[in-house]
Motif scaffolding. Structure first.
Motif, PDB file in Angstrom:
ATOM      1  N   GLN A 148      48.114  26.239  40.126  1.00 55.12           N
ATOM      2  CA  GLN A 148      48.843  26.982  39.084  1.00 55.12           C
ATOM      3  C   GLN A 148      48.042  26.954  37.779  1.00 55.12           C
ATOM      4  N   GLN A 149      47.582  25.772  37.400  1.00 54.22           N
ATOM      5  CA  GLN A 149      46.846  25.624  36.129  1.00 54.22           C
ATOM      6  C   GLN A 149      45.523  26.382  36.164  1.00 54.22           C
ATOM      7  N   ARG A 150      44.906  26.429  37.319  1.00 51.30           N
ATOM      8  CA  ARG A 150      43.653  27.173  37.444  1.00 51.30           C
ATOM      9  C   ARG A 150      43.892  28.677  37.250  1.00 51.30           C
ATOM     10  N   LEU A 151      44.975  29.172  37.809  1.00 56.26           N
ATOM     11  CA  LEU A 151      45.310  30.598  37.632  1.00 56.26           C
ATOM     12  C   LEU A 151      45.693  30.884  36.181  1.00 56.26           C
ATOM     13  N   ALA A 169      42.594  31.050  34.193  1.00 55.66           N
ATOM     14  CA  ALA A 169      41.863  32.302  34.449  1.00 55.66           C
ATOM     15  C   ALA A 169      42.454  33.444  33.622  1.00 55.66           C
ATOM     16  N   PHE A 170      43.779  33.514  33.533  1.00 55.74           N
ATOM     17  CA  PHE A 170      44.398  34.538  32.668  1.00 55.74           C
ATOM     18  C   PHE A 170      44.035  34.280  31.201  1.00 55.74           C
ATOM     19  N   THR A 171      44.041  33.022  30.792  1.00 52.73           N
ATOM     20  CA  THR A 171      43.673  32.697  29.413  1.00 52.73           C
ATOM     21  C   THR A 171      42.244  33.167  29.126  1.00 52.73           C
ATOM     22  N   ALA A 172      41.371  33.004  30.109  1.00 52.12           N
ATOM     23  CA  ALA A 172      39.962  33.395  29.932  1.00 52.12           C
ATOM     24  C   ALA A 172      39.812  34.895  29.696  1.00 52.12           C
ATOM     25  N   ILE A 173      40.768  35.681  30.175  1.00 49.49           N
ATOM     26  CA  ILE A 173      40.712  37.133  29.920  1.00 49.49           C
ATOM     27  C   ILE A 173      41.775  37.538  28.883  1.00 49.49           C
ATOM     28  N   ASN A 213      50.058  50.171  37.644  1.00 52.19           N
ATOM     29  CA  ASN A 213      49.471  50.032  36.311  1.00 52.19           C
ATOM     30  C   ASN A 213      48.048  49.497  36.500  1.00 52.19           C
ATOM     31  N   ALA A 214      47.072  50.322  36.152  1.00 56.02           N
ATOM     32  CA  ALA A 214      45.667  49.978  36.438  1.00 56.02           C
ATOM     33  C   ALA A 214      45.220  48.728  35.676  1.00 56.02           C
ATOM     34  N   THR A 215      45.745  48.537  34.470  1.00 58.55           N
ATOM     35  CA  THR A 215      45.353  47.344  33.691  1.00 58.55           C
ATOM     36  C   THR A 215      45.838  46.076  34.377  1.00 58.55           C
ATOM     37  N   ALA A 216      47.088  46.099  34.841  1.00 60.58           N
ATOM     38  CA  ALA A 216      47.622  44.929  35.540  1.00 60.58           C
ATOM     39  C   ALA A 216      46.849  44.683  36.834  1.00 60.58           C
ATOM     40  N   LEU A 217      46.603  45.758  37.575  1.00 65.91           N
ATOM     41  CA  LEU A 217      45.853  45.644  38.835  1.00 65.91           C
ATOM     42  C   LEU A 217      44.496  44.987  38.578  1.00 65.91           C
ATOM     43  N   ASP A 218      43.827  45.440  37.523  1.00 66.06           N
ATOM     44  CA  ASP A 218      42.507  44.937  37.157  1.00 66.06           C
ATOM     45  C   ASP A 218      42.564  43.469  36.749  1.00 66.06           C
ATOM     46  N   ARG A 219      43.487  43.143  35.872  1.00 63.47           N
ATOM     47  CA  ARG A 219      43.551  41.755  35.370  1.00 63.47           C
ATOM     48  C   ARG A 219      43.888  40.765  36.478  1.00 63.47           C
ATOM     49  N   ALA A 225      39.427  32.451  39.830  1.00 66.64           N
ATOM     50  CA  ALA A 225      39.984  31.276  40.515  1.00 66.64           C
ATOM     51  C   ALA A 225      39.180  30.941  41.769  1.00 66.64           C
ATOM     52  N   LEU A 226      38.831  31.962  42.535  1.00 67.24           N
ATOM     53  CA  LEU A 226      38.104  31.707  43.780  1.00 67.24           C
ATOM     54  C   LEU A 226      36.714  31.128  43.506  1.00 67.24           C
TER      55      LEU A 226
END
Ligand code: PHE
Ligand code: ZN
Ligand code: ZN
Length: 312
Positions: free
Chosen positions: A215-218, A221-225, A292-298, A306-307
């Motif tokens: 969970q924290q890794r994901l 990853a969102f924080t990084a973007i 929503n292309a932005t959500a799909l992309d993010r 993460a991977l």
């Protein structure tokens, strides 16, 4: 003599540089090109259009989806396997794709369900997760990533009828094979039209050890973007459940479904307050227009970050 010393020094410098270049590089995760993911979604839409409007368990559009994803992975050098099961009087299929190499005793796995409901083509649910993990897998190959751990990807059948395919897969594994899977990340609905950025709560009841770290890794990853997140309790509503029940660490991401977006969520993410995050959830209108292309992309970028982080 002077020349020889200079030459030796130059060789040493060259040697050092070469050694650095040959050392295991900590490769950055690729930024996933959303146009590639959208192209895969177009393919799922075409498959549905050509097969009675859906990609549901027991219907030809499901098997056509399996065959098409398999062909892409085979062409990229993955070792693929189709696992059959029977449910409701029909044959169902899971597609498992292993990336050759890495430590077979340390497996990192990404998955999502490939089936739709019968009412529509299932482009957000779950063409989105399916297309994104496909593109991440293809980028593993395209970038020449040499992970320390072994990578495996799974596309599940009959999720919509009760997580049938993922349960059949986990049940088919010996306890030794289960213990080799160190992480399972699930992606189900990642392109919702009024999107959120949810991470599966690693502390929810029944979660296996290691889930909080995923969970924290994901979240990181969102924080990084630069994307804010919320935790969600997915409970038994998607395919990580069978892995979790088997003691495997799990998490995942989700862009929302039949929940209405709150004003606080709009302040964080934009979109429309009071509106469902996916107003076409399980409907005929879950087409390529329902993304929503932005959500799909993010969400796809987060999968890759993460991977790469987990497997390097
Ligand atoms: N698994 C649900 C479905 O396919 C949707 C869902 C995804 C629910 C993720 C919660 C979290 O219909
Ligand atoms: Zn789903
Ligand atoms: Zn669904």
């Amino acid at each position: 003599m002077r020349i020889l010393i200079a030459l030796a020094a130059a060789l040493m410098v060259t040697g050092t540089t070469a050694a650095q270049a040959a050392a295991p590089a900590v490769l950055a995760a690729p930024n996933i090109n959303v146009a590639n993911v959208q192209a895969h979604l177009n393919q799922f839409q075409t498959i549905a259009n050509n097969n009675g409007g859906n990609r549901a368990h027991g219907r030809p559009g499901f098997k056509a989806s399996i065959d098409w994803v398999k062909s892409k992975l085979d062409a990229a050098g993955f070792a693929t396997r189709v696992q059959s099961f029977t449910y409701g009087g029909a044959t169902g299929y899971n597609l498992i794709a292993d990336y050759p190499g890495g430590d077979a005793n340390n497996v990192v796995m990404l998955g999502g369900h490939l089936d739709s409901v019968t009412r529509g083509p299932g482009i957000n649910d779950n063409g989105s997760g399916s297309a994104s993990i496909l593109e991440v897998a293809l980028q593993v190959k395209a970038t020449g990533f040499k992970p320390t751990k072994h990578l495996r990807f799974g596309w599940w059948g009959a999720e919509e009828l009760g997580l049938i395919g993922s349960k059949a897969y986990v049940k088919s594994l010996s306890s030794t094979e289960k213990s080799k899977i160190k992480a399972y990340l699930n992606f189900d609905m990642t392109g919702s039209p009024n999107p959120g950025y949810f991470v599966y709560n690693g502390r929810e009841a029944g979660s296996s050890p290691g889930s909080v770290e995923l969970q924290q890794r994901l979240e990181a990853a969102f924080t990084a973007i630069n994307v804010k997140t919320e935790l969600t309790n997915v409970d038994g509503r998607s395919d990580h459940a069978a892995f979790s029940s088997a003691g495997i660490a799990t998490s995942g991401t989700y862009a929302g479904g039949d929940e209405r977006k709150t004003a606080a969520q709009v302040a964080k993410w934009g979109g429309t307050a009071g509106q469902y995050m996916d107003r076409c959830y399980h409907q005929a209108c879950d087409t390529t227009s329902n993304i929503n292309a932005t959500a799909l992309d993010r969400h796809a970028d987060v999968m890759a970050i993460a991977l790469w982080g987990l497997a390097a």
